[in-house]
Design an enzyme around this catalytic site. Structure first.
Site, PDB file in Angstrom:
ATOM      1  N   CYS A 106     -43.388  -9.161  44.694  1.00  0.00           N
ATOM      2  CA  CYS A 106     -42.189  -9.410  45.486  1.00  0.00           C
ATOM      3  C   CYS A 106     -41.078  -8.507  44.972  1.00  0.00           C
ATOM      4  O   CYS A 106     -40.894  -8.375  43.763  1.00  0.00           O
ATOM      5  CB  CYS A 106     -41.778 -10.875  45.336  1.00  0.00           C
ATOM      6  SG  CYS A 106     -40.290 -11.308  46.245  1.00  0.00           S
ATOM      7  N   LEU A 107     -40.334  -7.893  45.904  1.00  0.00           N
ATOM      8  CA  LEU A 107     -39.263  -6.983  45.498  1.00  0.00           C
ATOM      9  C   LEU A 107     -38.167  -7.702  44.700  1.00  0.00           C
ATOM     10  O   LEU A 107     -37.432  -7.067  43.962  1.00  0.00           O
ATOM     11  CB  LEU A 107     -38.648  -6.301  46.725  1.00  0.00           C
ATOM     12  CG  LEU A 107     -39.581  -5.334  47.474  1.00  0.00           C
ATOM     13  CD1 LEU A 107     -38.906  -4.807  48.733  1.00  0.00           C
ATOM     14  CD2 LEU A 107     -40.017  -4.177  46.576  1.00  0.00           C
ATOM     15  N   GLY A 137     -42.663  -5.644  52.925  1.00  0.00           N
ATOM     16  CA  GLY A 137     -41.940  -6.692  53.632  1.00  0.00           C
ATOM     17  C   GLY A 137     -40.626  -6.981  52.940  1.00  0.00           C
ATOM     18  O   GLY A 137     -40.486  -6.744  51.734  1.00  0.00           O
ATOM     19  N   HIS A 155     -39.968 -16.941  52.343  1.00  0.00           N
ATOM     20  CA  HIS A 155     -38.625 -16.557  51.875  1.00  0.00           C
ATOM     21  C   HIS A 155     -37.537 -17.220  52.717  1.00  0.00           C
ATOM     22  O   HIS A 155     -36.507 -17.646  52.193  1.00  0.00           O
ATOM     23  CB  HIS A 155     -38.425 -15.041  51.994  1.00  0.00           C
ATOM     24  CG  HIS A 155     -38.786 -14.268  50.765  1.00  0.00           C
ATOM     25  ND1 HIS A 155     -38.163 -14.458  49.561  1.00  0.00           N
ATOM     26  CD2 HIS A 155     -39.692 -13.281  50.561  1.00  0.00           C
ATOM     27  CE1 HIS A 155     -38.684 -13.623  48.664  1.00  0.00           C
ATOM     28  NE2 HIS A 155     -39.613 -12.902  49.245  1.00  0.00           N
ATOM     29  N   GLN A 192     -33.135 -11.571  50.604  1.00  0.00           N
ATOM     30  CA  GLN A 192     -33.329 -10.572  49.545  1.00  0.00           C
ATOM     31  C   GLN A 192     -32.268  -9.473  49.567  1.00  0.00           C
ATOM     32  O   GLN A 192     -32.184  -8.676  48.639  1.00  0.00           O
ATOM     33  CB  GLN A 192     -34.726  -9.938  49.651  1.00  0.00           C
ATOM     34  CG  GLN A 192     -35.855 -10.939  49.395  1.00  0.00           C
ATOM     35  CD  GLN A 192     -37.194 -10.260  49.467  1.00  0.00           C
ATOM     36  OE1 GLN A 192     -37.735 -10.064  50.549  1.00  0.00           O
ATOM     37  NE2 GLN A 192     -37.729  -9.865  48.331  1.00  0.00           N
ATOM     38  N   HIS A 251     -45.741 -14.683  53.243  1.00  0.00           N
ATOM     39  CA  HIS A 251     -44.808 -14.442  52.138  1.00  0.00           C
ATOM     40  C   HIS A 251     -43.361 -14.351  52.650  1.00  0.00           C
ATOM     41  O   HIS A 251     -42.452 -14.981  52.094  1.00  0.00           O
ATOM     42  CB  HIS A 251     -45.220 -13.145  51.411  1.00  0.00           C
ATOM     43  CG  HIS A 251     -44.343 -12.772  50.255  1.00  0.00           C
ATOM     44  ND1 HIS A 251     -44.800 -12.791  48.948  1.00  0.00           N
ATOM     45  CD2 HIS A 251     -43.056 -12.358  50.187  1.00  0.00           C
ATOM     46  CE1 HIS A 251     -43.799 -12.425  48.139  1.00  0.00           C
ATOM     47  NE2 HIS A 251     -42.741 -12.145  48.866  1.00  0.00           N
ATOM     48  N   GLU A 252     -43.156 -13.585  53.730  1.00  0.00           N
ATOM     49  CA  GLU A 252     -41.785 -13.395  54.236  1.00  0.00           C
ATOM     50  C   GLU A 252     -41.245 -14.664  54.894  1.00  0.00           C
ATOM     51  O   GLU A 252     -40.069 -15.001  54.733  1.00  0.00           O
ATOM     52  CB  GLU A 252     -41.728 -12.218  55.220  1.00  0.00           C
ATOM     53  CG  GLU A 252     -42.139 -10.866  54.636  1.00  0.00           C
ATOM     54  CD  GLU A 252     -41.500 -10.539  53.295  1.00  0.00           C
ATOM     55  OE1 GLU A 252     -40.345 -10.940  53.058  1.00  0.00           O
ATOM     56  OE2 GLU A 252     -42.163  -9.882  52.470  1.00  0.00           O
TER      57      GLU A 252
END
Ligand SMILES: [Zn+2]
Length: 157
Positions: free
Chosen positions: A90-91, A46, A136, A51, A132-133
């Site tokens: 998380c990226l 994701g 963000h 990000q 999660h997304e």
């Protein structure tokens, strides 16, 4: 399509609420394509627009299940039930993993790249990725919800 650099913590854009998308144009389509390619290149499931440095309510998800590529514009969780606790990363936090409680089931309303509304229901890992997304896009990071951090040896073992 191009792979974009991923913004990492503590860049302030990651903790700011994103603006809703109002223009469903070619720029949005290109952004979604670039985000998807960036996510795949980073081996993620994701990616949210902040990000890649864009403070707009846009996210892409692909957890490798039958849903395939999911594009979410202006997503909202309209229903949430149950609880699951599992390891999340998380990226924007390379190498950091922790256990995060999430709803087991969510129903999300969003728009596609043409602005058409849709509703998506999900359980398990996809439900986790959606939460999660969407977090963000509100400026909420998974680290604010971690109940226990994992060390890498533990994960590999
Ligand atoms: Zn993340």
């Amino acid at each position: 399509m191009s792979v974009l650099p991923i913004v990492t913590y503590p860049d302030p854009i990651l903790e700011r609420p994103c603006a809703p998308v109002t223009a469903f144009d070619r720029r949005l389509g290109r952004l979604l394509d670039d985000m998807y390619e960036t996510m795949l290149a980073a081996d993620g499931v994701g990616l949210a627009a902040p990000q890649i440095g864009v403070a707009e309510q846009i996210a892409v998800i692909d957890v490798g299940d039958e849903h395939g590529r999911i594009e979410l514009i202006n997503p909202v969780v309209i229903e949430a039930r149950g609880e699951q606790v599992d390891v999340e990363g998380c990226l924007s936090f390379p190498g950091l993993f922790g256990e995060v409680p999430r709803a087991k089931f969510v129903k999300v309303r969003a728009q596609n790249r043409r602005g058409r509304p849709f509703v998506l229901s999900a359980t398990g890992f996809l439900a986790r990725a959606l939460q999660h997304e969407i977090d963000h896009l509100r400026g909420v990071l998974f680290t604010s919800k971690v109940v226990r951090y994992c060390d890498l040896e533990e994960l590999e073992g």
